[in-house]
Scaffold this active site. Sequence first.
Site, PDB file in Angstrom:
ATOM      1  CE  LYS A  90      -4.406  -1.674   0.446  1.00  0.00           C
ATOM      2  NZ  LYS A  90      -5.354  -1.379  -1.120  1.00  0.00           N
ATOM      3  CD  GLU A 112     -10.104   3.810   0.807  1.00  0.00           C
ATOM      4  OE1 GLU A 112      -9.318   4.971   0.954  1.00  0.00           O
ATOM      5  OE2 GLU A 112      -8.847   2.868   0.391  1.00  0.00           O
ATOM      6  CB  SER A 379      -0.232  -7.911  -0.921  1.00  0.00           C
ATOM      7  OG  SER A 379      -0.898  -8.783  -0.648  1.00  0.00           O
TER       8      SER A 379
END
Lengths: 399, 272
Positions: A90, A112, A379
Amino acid sequence: MRRDPDVRGYFGEFGGRYVPETLVEPVEELERAYFDVRDDPAFAAELNRLLKHYVGRPTPVYEATRLAAEAGGARIFLKREDLTHTGAHKINNALGQALLAARMGKRRIVAETGAGQHGVASATACALLGLECHVYMGAEDMDRQALNVFRMRLLGADVHRVDAGSRTLKDAINEAMRDWVTNVVDTYYLLGSVLGPHPYPLMVREFQSVIGREARAQFRELTGGLPTAIVACVGGGSNAMGIFDAFIEDRDVRLIGVEAGGEQIIRGRHAARFAGGSAGVLQGTRTFILQDDDGNIELTHSISAGLDYAAVGPEHAWLRALGRAEYAHVSDAEALDAFQRLARLEGILPALESAHAIAYASRLARELGPSAALLVNLSGRGDKDVQSVEKALAQKDRS
Amino acid sequence: MSRLAGTFRRVKSEGRPGLVTYTTAGDPDLPRSGAILEALDRAGADVLEVGVPFSDPLADGPVIQRATERALAAGSSLRATLTLIGQVRPRIAAPIVVFSYANPLLRMGLDAFADEAARAGVDGVLALDLPIEEAGGFRDTLAARGVDTIFLLSPTTTDARIQKAAELGSGFLYGISRLGVTGARDRVASGAEALVRRIRAHTALPIALGFGISRPEHVAEVGAYADAAVVGSALVSVIADAGSSPDLIERVEQYVRWLRGAAEGRTQHAHA
């Protein structure tokens, strides 16, 4: 080669810009600003400097031989996004968009978060660049990802609890969009996945495509060839788009997205949009969504907060329609099992999201046999999930 | 002439601001929601906006979010909304506008929706997250059945897009007085008049102004430059506060008569 959506933001029949009137101009302003920086070498240089010296890129590709041996078949390689600063992919997107926001003169950021990884990445990028950060998070997710809530607050972000609807990621996005539409003049919406109105799906994919660019070169160096298949988990689908992107033109490489099968593929008990969904419009984009006959969004369930969402990125819907990517799903129990196996066999705690990809890759490795080689996007790391896993295992023991 | 066009022409000839009301279909339940629509018409509302409850009302503030939850819990839906309108339509003089998020309409299918809406006697449709760029086909589908398409215009809307909305829209245009979600406020936003003047430069269509209007003096103030004022959240709050009280319908009617008082007052003033 660039694969842009059309001028209205469509990938085939998916995507577009389904926003309330007040957001039309801000979204167009964002598109103009993004297209400016996209071709600006100074912007790329600044982002690349941060990705290298701050995030720790490139992340390694590591061959998981003990995991592969146990699966009994193909070689398995892991792209280690869990080793980035903040512990998940991210951060690649959060830094890119935060730099863009600063350049647009917007000093107030709203975001969010589901699992909390995008919230942590946003809070980190804002701390680094001196921006004000507000993160919206569903009440249920705040409870199951308490560690990340505390991390965000330590990083100086305001975390706002969302009690509406299913109290998960979808409701956090609704609330972030309400904030944005109210404070649009000085506020930037830092959306964390390949979702929402154009240009977000394109922009987030491009900020994440560094994963695939690195991985393709690294894999070639390690093996002299290309993988048989790429495997990545898909919530909104940003880590998957990030690694798929570099391989789209490699027609022999299978691209496989893994959705959250939850407890079972029955209404309300899973989040596998391609297994139980249909085309519709949610939160700014036309894509595959889980909905009832009246067009209301169905409740979702997954053991992993980051995959617990009713819509999927529009480009995934398009790749699937084209037959270029395939989508499978993995249950809560299989993900939990993969979480434990990767820990014991390789000394790596994966995020529960990424554990879905590990579970599917193990299954596929057996099917394909020793001549195949799989590249899995790991990830994120699983520290945030330790408590959830402890609880789930205790429940399993009781039943 | 469409019923909406006729209504705005009559309101103008009476020299008063029009009053547009918003309620959610099925709040607090379907039968009482129908009775509320009849009461609004009796009390003098000029246009009735009927909201279709949707699970993810991202453009709405807390008051309408709660109304949506009550309506969904009571079994309301797009189909139920159209059935309800069909039932009350013969007893209501005011034009009825369906106010919906895009997904329920797309789920039903735009052709099927347009057929059902026309059959139920719907006069206009406003799809909140279907911007002008996406709405061309939708507008034609509705127009073929004599149903008006209403577009929202916001302080952030550029002049070029106002022009497009003026070309594609019919019935009236709906100006949003402020940035943000729906909700009552103490005062009408300061930029509202400028927005209405900007819209007026592009069109002869009537302009209704909404978001943040709750009192007769707001209606009168807005009436000085717009053709009508929209009252939504404040009216929905009256319904919420009444709850299961037997005087729900009476309270709604009183509230709208109170709002209309401003309009009547201005008429008398104008003739005095």
